[in-house]
Design an enzyme around this catalytic site. Structure first.
Site, PDB file in Angstrom:
ATOM      1  CB  SER A 594      40.551  42.592 -20.710  1.00  0.00           C
ATOM      2  OG  SER A 594      41.773  42.607 -21.397  1.00  0.00           O
ATOM      3  CG  ASP A 669      44.503  35.545 -19.775  1.00  0.00           C
ATOM      4  OD1 ASP A 669      44.937  35.800 -20.914  1.00  0.00           O
ATOM      5  OD2 ASP A 669      43.760  36.315 -19.142  1.00  0.00           O
ATOM      6  CG  HIS A 701      41.984  37.682 -22.042  1.00  0.00           C
ATOM      7  ND1 HIS A 701      42.481  38.080 -20.819  1.00  0.00           N
ATOM      8  CD2 HIS A 701      41.472  38.803 -22.612  1.00  0.00           C
ATOM      9  CE1 HIS A 701      42.296  39.378 -20.663  1.00  0.00           C
ATOM     10  NE2 HIS A 701      41.678  39.840 -21.727  1.00  0.00           N
TER      11      HIS A 701
END
Length: 725
Positions: A594, A669, A701
């Site tokens: 991320s 995602d 995600h």
């Protein structure tokens, strides 16, 4: 004697053989398998010195109290609860596998429990004295975001995008009937759950009015998520407002459950603002709302009339050159209905302020440079309140209590480490669960006045005799600007030999609201970190400026230029590693997910001579592809900050890539959309740069469940392929 010596040699060899490394499955499920001994679901009974918790089988609710010298007694079993449920609701079928983990004390004699029936979810009140169900209320099990009135007479819940209310007699009332799926009522997923939003509906204390978010996202761009399972792939559309684009429009509506009438709060131009910190006045006559501008640098805390929706007044205003980030609702004082506690970092650290309902500041209740992390309970007399505060440069958590009138603050726990602690209802005892880098878990009851403790749990190292336990140390560094101490965590391989040279896995995140290194068991390391150390890697992690719990100046240092000061600080960690003779500088790898994926990719482009291999999971590549609420807080809009977006974009730097880079992304995602990595792949193709890419077709995600084992195997194999000799 020879036989005895031989016996001990054999025993030592067998013990040594029993110790092994973690396997890949344990990188995911190991925290459950090797969790330190603890106490589950501990809670003080209100206004008492009795503690309750669940037994190890999750079948019984147990108790300890000062009156019986903290001896264990049984309060209620799952079987007894099932018997009471059958008697109260004979036509329902319950299948309790365990005693409800999320039990709550309604008062000193009754419990509030949530249990699943065949088609309904029930909230029941169980009376411990009469041993029966005092009252119950159920709603359709498909309902979401259940909000129970404080008198337990009704529940508001969501079915898709609409609100319904069910009462104790089973009567269902539709509150909203919006057929357009772009109109979403009562959802906690408002403003994408930024600004501490955890709820989308609130009952007033009088239980006759329901306040709820009404989110209009019809004007927000549709974003496609391809679904690969059907014979012909289909598209799932989500609403995804990217930075600089049109965002959702949100209002707050009051529904009168007696008259059926609705009133919308007059919060102004709702097209370019956020509504946060929503709180009912105890009288039920007023509602308080933090109205934050889209630029997130101007917060007006407003008071509204609940009957008319009209603005009564702005109580106070907060502005900043960076951002204002309200995270908590107001907390009204039990003894003074016209005063409340407000949390803010306006003076540098998130702390408490006591205001009255006219907006006058009565008392600042902050203490030194302590960051308030978790506000707890008022004392029995209502004159004090306790909280967990962050100390020791973000590394420790301690229990504090502050006098609401004088502001005098007392620290109630002292050992350096992470304390999860709370005061008994009578204020005489502390339940203290504590760990540090070397201490797996200690749970004790401490007497406030004398400081004497009764240990309930002293956990052994759960790896002992089973798993090789890598050596972990904290490293003290200084930020690139020379202003702040930074803490890193280094994990050494098994049988570490400083005369040898080892490859490195540098694991990082670095984004806002994060902390990877803290003074708790294992130093906050994940089991994949331990696994890689056991495979022969030096594993290093550090928290940079921009991360949490160090005060406002520390985490706003990244404003408008994400990744730059973060990399500057992380370079200090890299310099530390390079200074060590046991680090093989030619075999260094970096891994992050991320924001950490963004940081990983940034290093491979901006500082491309450091790492030979990298794995970037779900990476932000260009902040213009990220969503409005988070992205614009830190970067402003692309129109307002074109230089910052250009500087932080990785699309225009693909030609700088060196080394091996593996990008992993979830095809579903909804947070960092796949467009980020796909655009980067295209840029790399145009620049003639090779990139490895792996997609998890059904994951969002984060790659979860058993598939996470597959992911960790892929990452480990990638580093082994490129960093092992």
């Amino acid at each position: 004697m020879k036989r005895i010596a031989l016996f001990f040699l054999l025993a030592s060899a067998l013990t040594s053989h029993a110790q092994r490394n973690l396997n890949l499955e344990e990188t995911v499920f190991g925290p459950r398998t090797y969790a330190p001994t603890s106490i589950t679901a501990a809670s003080w009974i209100p206004k008492s010195n009795s503690l309750t918790y669940l037994d190890k089988s999750y079948q019984n609710l147990l108790s300890k109290s000062a009156a019986n010298n903290w001896a264990e007694t049984s309060l209620l079993s799952k079987t007894e609860l099932e018997t009471a449920l059958k008697a109260a609701i004979p036509n329902e079928t319950f299948s309790l596998r365990m005693f409800p983990y999320d039990y709550k004390w309604r008062d000193g004699n009754s419990l509030l429990l949530q249990v699943d029936g065949k088609d309904k979810v029930y909230t029941v009140v169980y009376n411990l004295k009469s041993k029966n169900i005092e009252s119950f209320i159920g709603n359709d099990s498909q309902g979401a975001n259940r909000e129970l009135s404080t008198d337990f007479s009704k529940i508001a819940y969501l079915v898709d995008n609409n609100i319904a209310i069910v009462d104790k007699n089973g009567k269902v009332t539709a509150v909203t009937n919006d057929s357009d799926k772009g109109i979403v009522n009562g959802s906690d997923y408002t403003h994408r759950q930024e600004f501490g939003i955890k709820k989308g509906m609130w009952w007033n204390a009088q239980n006759d009015k329901l306040l709820y978010y009404r989110k209009n996202e019809t004007m927000v761009a549709n974003y496609p998520l391809p679904q690969w399972s059907p014979k012909v792939a289909e598209i799932k559309w989500i609403k995804y407002p990217m930075t600089g684009q049109k965002s959702e429009e949100v209002t707050l509506v009051v529904y009168n459950s007696v008259t059926g009438q609705k009133v919308t709060l007059q919060t102004g131009d709702h097209s370019e603002q956020y509504l946060t910190s929503v709180t009912w006045d105890p009288s039920g006559k007023f509602i308080y709302v933090g109205v934050l501008n889209r630029g997130q640098n101007d917060l007006k805390f407003n008071k509204y009339n609940a009957e008319t929706g009209a603005l009564v007044k702005t109580l106070f205003e907060e502005t900043a050159t960076t951002w204002v980030e309200p995270e908590n609702p107001l907390t009204f004082l039990p003894n003074t209905a016209d005063q409340f506690l407000y949390q803010s970092d306006k003076d540098g650290y998130n702390q408490l302020y006591r205001y009255n309902t006219e907006g006058k500041l009565i008392k600042k209740l902050g203490f030194k440079d302590i960051v308030l992390e978790n506000l707890l309970d008022f004392s029995a007399d209502g004159n004090k309140i306790s909280y967990i505060g962050v100390t020791n440069n973000g590394m420790d958590r301690q229990l504090f209590e502050v006098d609401l009138k004088s502001g005098k603050t007392v620290q109630l726990t002292n050992e350096s480490g992470i304390h999860q602690a709370s005061l008994s209802g009578d204020g005489k005892y502390i339940y203290d669960q504590y760990s540090d880098l070397k201490t797996p878990n200690i749970i004790q009851i401490k007497e406030v006045k004398s400081g004497k403790g009764t240990v309930l749990v002293k956990a052994d190292n759960p790896f002992s005799g089973k798993i090789n336990n890598p050596k972990i140390e904290f490293v003290q560094l200084t930020s690139a600007d020379g202003k702040y101490p930074l803490t890193g965590r280094i994990i050494y391989p098994n049988d570490f030999d400083p005369a040898k040279k080892y490859p490195v896995m540098y694991y990082l995140y670095g984004g806002s609201h994060s902390q990877l290194v803290s003074n708790k068991w294992l130093g906050g390391a994940g089991y994949f970190d331990l696994y890689m150390a056991q495979q022969g890697y030096i594993v290093f992690t550090m928290d940079n400026r921009g991360t949490n719990y160090r005060g406002r100046d520390f985490y706003t240092a990244t404003h408008r230029n994400l990744g730059q000061n973060e990399m500057a600080d992380q370079l200090k960690g890299i310099e530390f590693l390079k200074s060590k003779s046991f680090v093989d500088q030619q075999r260094m790898g970096i891994f992050g997910w991320s924001f950490g994926g963004f940081m990983t990719t940034s290093f491979m482009l901006h500082h491309n001579d450091i790492f030979k291999a990298a794995v970037a999971g779900g990476p932000v590549i260009d902040w213009k592809f990220y969503e409005v609420m988070y992205g614009e807080r830190y970067m402003d809009t692309p129109q307002e900050n074109p230089e910052g977006y250009k500087l932080t974009s990785l699309l225009n730097k693909a030609d700088q890539l060196k080394g091996r880079l593996l990008i992993i992304h979830g095809a579903q995602d909804p947070v960092v959309v796949q467009q980020n990595s796909m655009e980067f792949l295209e840029a790399c193709i145009k620049a003639g740069k090779q990139v490895d890419y792996f997609l998890y077709p059904t994951h969002e995600h984060n790659v979860m469940g058993k598939d996470r084992i597959h992911m960790y195997e892929k990452i480990a194999d990638y580093f082994n392929q490129h960093l092992k000799k």
